[in-house]
Design a protein around this motif. Structure first.
Motif, PDB file in Angstrom:
ATOM      1  N   THR A  25       0.831  -1.208   0.000  1.00  0.00           N
ATOM      2  CA  THR A  25       0.000   0.000   0.000  1.00  0.00           C
ATOM      3  C   THR A  25       0.864   1.255   0.000  1.00  0.00           C
ATOM      4  OG1 THR A  25      -1.723  -1.182   1.230  1.00  0.00           O
ATOM      5  CG2 THR A  25      -1.825   1.220   1.231  1.00  0.00           C
ATOM      6  N   HIS A  26       1.916   1.246   0.809  1.00  0.00           N
ATOM      7  CA  HIS A  26       2.840   2.391   0.846  1.00  0.00           C
ATOM      8  C   HIS A  26       3.474   2.607  -0.526  1.00  0.00           C
ATOM      9  CE1 HIS A  26       5.688   5.213   2.722  1.00  0.00           C
ATOM     10  NE2 HIS A  26       6.576   4.680   1.902  1.00  0.00           N
ATOM     11  N   ALA A  27       3.915   1.520  -1.158  1.00  0.00           N
ATOM     12  CA  ALA A  27       4.555   1.633  -2.469  1.00  0.00           C
ATOM     13  C   ALA A  27       3.571   2.153  -3.517  1.00  0.00           C
ATOM     14  CB  ALA A  27       5.113   0.273  -2.889  1.00  0.00           C
ATOM     15  N   LEU A  28       2.332   1.682  -3.475  1.00  0.00           N
ATOM     16  CA  LEU A  28       1.328   2.146  -4.426  1.00  0.00           C
ATOM     17  C   LEU A  28       1.084   3.643  -4.273  1.00  0.00           C
ATOM     18  CD1 LEU A  28      -0.956   1.439  -6.516  1.00  0.00           C
ATOM     19  CD2 LEU A  28      -2.473   1.344  -4.541  1.00  0.00           C
ATOM     20  N   LEU A  29       0.932   4.107  -3.029  1.00  0.00           N
ATOM     21  CA  LEU A  29       0.698   5.530  -2.808  1.00  0.00           C
ATOM     22  C   LEU A  29       1.898   6.364  -3.248  1.00  0.00           C
ATOM     23  CD1 LEU A  29      -1.079   5.390   0.673  1.00  0.00           C
ATOM     24  CD2 LEU A  29      -2.116   5.948  -1.532  1.00  0.00           C
ATOM     25  N   ARG A  30       3.097   5.850  -3.021  1.00  0.00           N
ATOM     26  CA  ARG A  30       4.284   6.580  -3.483  1.00  0.00           C
ATOM     27  C   ARG A  30       4.309   6.700  -5.003  1.00  0.00           C
ATOM     28  NH1 ARG A  30       8.753   7.217  -0.183  1.00  0.00           N
ATOM     29  NH2 ARG A  30       9.435   8.485  -1.958  1.00  0.00           N
ATOM     30  N   SER A  88      -3.586   7.801 -10.946  1.00  0.00           N
ATOM     31  CA  SER A  88      -2.237   7.977 -11.479  1.00  0.00           C
ATOM     32  C   SER A  88      -2.185   9.214 -12.383  1.00  0.00           C
ATOM     33  CB  SER A  88      -1.816   6.741 -12.276  1.00  0.00           C
ATOM     34  OG  SER A  88      -0.506   6.899 -12.779  1.00  0.00           O
ATOM     35  N   PRO A  89      -1.200  10.106 -12.176  1.00  0.00           N
ATOM     36  CA  PRO A  89      -1.139  11.365 -12.928  1.00  0.00           C
ATOM     37  C   PRO A  89      -0.533  11.201 -14.315  1.00  0.00           C
ATOM     38  CG  PRO A  89       0.659  11.289 -11.381  1.00  0.00           C
ATOM     39  CD  PRO A  89      -0.145  10.021 -11.155  1.00  0.00           C
ATOM     40  N   THR A  90      -1.061  10.292 -15.106  1.00  0.00           N
ATOM     41  CA  THR A  90      -0.550  10.061 -16.448  1.00  0.00           C
ATOM     42  C   THR A  90      -1.682   9.552 -17.318  1.00  0.00           C
ATOM     43  OG1 THR A  90       1.188   8.939 -17.706  1.00  0.00           O
ATOM     44  CG2 THR A  90       0.168   7.699 -15.937  1.00  0.00           C
ATOM     45  N   ASP A  91      -1.394   9.278 -18.578  1.00  0.00           N
ATOM     46  CA  ASP A  91      -2.451   8.838 -19.489  1.00  0.00           C
ATOM     47  C   ASP A  91      -2.781   7.369 -19.250  1.00  0.00           C
ATOM     48  OD1 ASP A  91      -0.803   7.095 -21.510  1.00  0.00           O
ATOM     49  OD2 ASP A  91       0.321   8.983 -21.339  1.00  0.00           O
ATOM     50  N   MET A  92      -3.896   6.936 -19.832  1.00  0.00           N
ATOM     51  CA  MET A  92      -4.393   5.586 -19.561  1.00  0.00           C
ATOM     52  C   MET A  92      -3.433   4.507 -20.057  1.00  0.00           C
ATOM     53  SD  MET A  92      -6.589   3.756 -18.082  1.00  0.00           S
ATOM     54  CE  MET A  92      -7.767   5.024 -17.622  1.00  0.00           C
ATOM     55  N   VAL A  93      -2.776   4.741 -21.180  1.00  0.00           N
ATOM     56  CA  VAL A  93      -1.845   3.739 -21.705  1.00  0.00           C
ATOM     57  C   VAL A  93      -0.713   3.504 -20.711  1.00  0.00           C
ATOM     58  CG1 VAL A  93      -0.173   3.212 -23.521  1.00  0.00           C
ATOM     59  CG2 VAL A  93      -2.388   4.216 -24.112  1.00  0.00           C
ATOM     60  N   ARG A  94      -0.156   4.597 -20.180  1.00  0.00           N
ATOM     61  CA  ARG A  94       0.928   4.466 -19.215  1.00  0.00           C
ATOM     62  C   ARG A  94       0.428   3.807 -17.941  1.00  0.00           C
ATOM     63  NH1 ARG A  94       6.618   4.959 -19.236  1.00  0.00           N
ATOM     64  NH2 ARG A  94       7.107   4.360 -17.105  1.00  0.00           N
ATOM     65  N   ARG A  95      -0.791   4.092 -17.534  1.00  0.00           N
ATOM     66  CA  ARG A  95      -1.347   3.463 -16.334  1.00  0.00           C
ATOM     67  C   ARG A  95      -1.437   1.949 -16.512  1.00  0.00           C
ATOM     68  NH1 ARG A  95      -6.228   7.684 -14.570  1.00  0.00           N
ATOM     69  NH2 ARG A  95      -5.062   9.559 -15.131  1.00  0.00           N
ATOM     70  N   ILE A  96      -1.871   1.552 -17.674  1.00  0.00           N
ATOM     71  CA  ILE A  96      -1.979   0.109 -17.931  1.00  0.00           C
ATOM     72  C   ILE A  96      -0.595  -0.538 -17.970  1.00  0.00           C
ATOM     73  CG2 ILE A  96      -2.674  -1.617 -19.648  1.00  0.00           C
ATOM     74  CD1 ILE A  96      -4.990   0.272 -20.387  1.00  0.00           C
ATOM     75  N   PRO A 129      -7.984  -5.618  -6.143  1.00  0.00           N
ATOM     76  CA  PRO A 129      -9.003  -4.776  -6.784  1.00  0.00           C
ATOM     77  C   PRO A 129      -8.934  -3.316  -6.340  1.00  0.00           C
ATOM     78  CG  PRO A 129      -9.958  -6.862  -6.097  1.00  0.00           C
ATOM     79  CD  PRO A 129      -8.574  -6.811  -5.517  1.00  0.00           C
ATOM     80  N   GLY A 130      -8.730  -3.090  -5.050  1.00  0.00           N
ATOM     81  CA  GLY A 130      -8.590  -1.719  -4.552  1.00  0.00           C
ATOM     82  C   GLY A 130      -7.344  -1.043  -5.102  1.00  0.00           C
ATOM     83  N   PHE A 131      -6.235  -1.785  -5.149  1.00  0.00           N
ATOM     84  CA  PHE A 131      -5.005  -1.236  -5.716  1.00  0.00           C
ATOM     85  C   PHE A 131      -5.222  -0.818  -7.174  1.00  0.00           C
ATOM     86  CE2 PHE A 131      -1.514  -3.331  -2.893  1.00  0.00           C
ATOM     87  CZ  PHE A 131      -2.034  -2.669  -1.801  1.00  0.00           C
ATOM     88  N   ALA A 132      -5.794  -1.724  -7.961  1.00  0.00           N
ATOM     89  CA  ALA A 132      -5.988  -1.464  -9.391  1.00  0.00           C
ATOM     90  C   ALA A 132      -6.895  -0.259  -9.604  1.00  0.00           C
ATOM     91  CB  ALA A 132      -6.568  -2.702 -10.071  1.00  0.00           C
ATOM     92  N   LEU A 133      -7.992  -0.185  -8.849  1.00  0.00           N
ATOM     93  CA  LEU A 133      -8.921   0.935  -9.004  1.00  0.00           C
ATOM     94  C   LEU A 133      -8.259   2.252  -8.620  1.00  0.00           C
ATOM     95  CD1 LEU A 133     -11.834   1.731  -9.663  1.00  0.00           C
ATOM     96  CD2 LEU A 133     -12.390   1.401  -7.245  1.00  0.00           C
ATOM     97  N   ALA A 134      -7.539   2.260  -7.496  1.00  0.00           N
ATOM     98  CA  ALA A 134      -6.878   3.490  -7.053  1.00  0.00           C
ATOM     99  C   ALA A 134      -5.856   3.958  -8.081  1.00  0.00           C
ATOM    100  CB  ALA A 134      -6.215   3.257  -5.703  1.00  0.00           C
TER     101      ALA A 134
END
Length: 209
Positions: free
Chosen positions: A136-141, A192-200, A182-187
């Motif tokens: 969770t910490h890594a995801l938020l970072r 994420s401050p980037t475009d959808m392609v980069r998010r994927i 599921p929560g990680f993926a949705l968050a």
């Protein structure tokens, strides 16, 4: 806060003796045989394995190798993980909501009765909690970095770390650790401050470990 955590998780923590003797036997076997260590065998002759993945028992077995077979060595990793989880939770909350919010969160966590029990016993539940908190910490970072090449690289590496921690959690409690995905993926996909392609692409990078 950390002194309080040490008091809660360490004072008289050997009162449970060998706690769950089934896992303590596997730790003892792993302390005398690397083959038993690898396969988390119940006995050093490797006749049968235990009913859980190996990661939590690996920590106990290493502790027994260092300190010998006793209640202290069996339960030491659990208590240390309790203190580490308390600090990691504090650090995560403090980073975004301030010091007092982190302290209050840490105290609520350590004073929850099931938490005190979990980190003073050798069932394989303490390690998944630590690993999921770390993930969770890594995801938020990963959500902190702007959409430019340097930020994208750092974001990807934080996502890879989150995926690796969840993957190691699978080696501890199998599918239980996947409950956070599921929560990680949705968050991540929403924030994420980037475009959808980069998010994927970053999400796929997290899956690779």
């Amino acid at each position: 806060m950390l002194l309080a955590a040490c008091a809660i998780f360490f004072i008289n923590f050997t009162a449970s003796g060998y706690a769950n003797e089934f896992y303590s036997a596997a730790a003892q076997a792993g302390s005398v045989s690397w083959k038993a260590f690898l396969w988390v065998s119940l006995d050093s002759g490797n006749a049968i394995t235990v009913d859980k993945p190996p990661a939590a028992i690996w920590l106990m077995a290493l502790s027994v190798r260092i300190f010998g077979l006793n209640s202290f060595a069996i339960l030491l990793p659990e208590a240390l993980m309790g203190v580490a989880t308390t600090y990691l939770l504090y650090a995560t909350v403090r980073r975004y909501w301030g010091n007092w919010a982190g302290i209050v969160t840490g105290f609520i966590f350590m004073l929850t009765p099931v938490v005190a029990l979990m980190f003073r016993f050798n069932n394989p539940d303490a390690l998944p909690v630590l690993l999921m908190t770390g993930a969770t910490h890594a995801l938020l970072r990963s959500l902190e970095y702007a959409n430019h090449p340097s930020g994208n690289r750092k974001r990807t590496w934080w996502m890879v770390l989150a995926g690796a921690l969840v993957g190691f959690g699978f080696l501890t409690k199998q599918l239980q650790v996947l409950l956070v995905l599921p929560g990680f993926a949705l968050a991540f996909l929403l924030a994420s401050p980037t475009d959808m392609v980069r998010r994927i692409l970053d999400s796929l990078a997290a899956i690779l470990p």
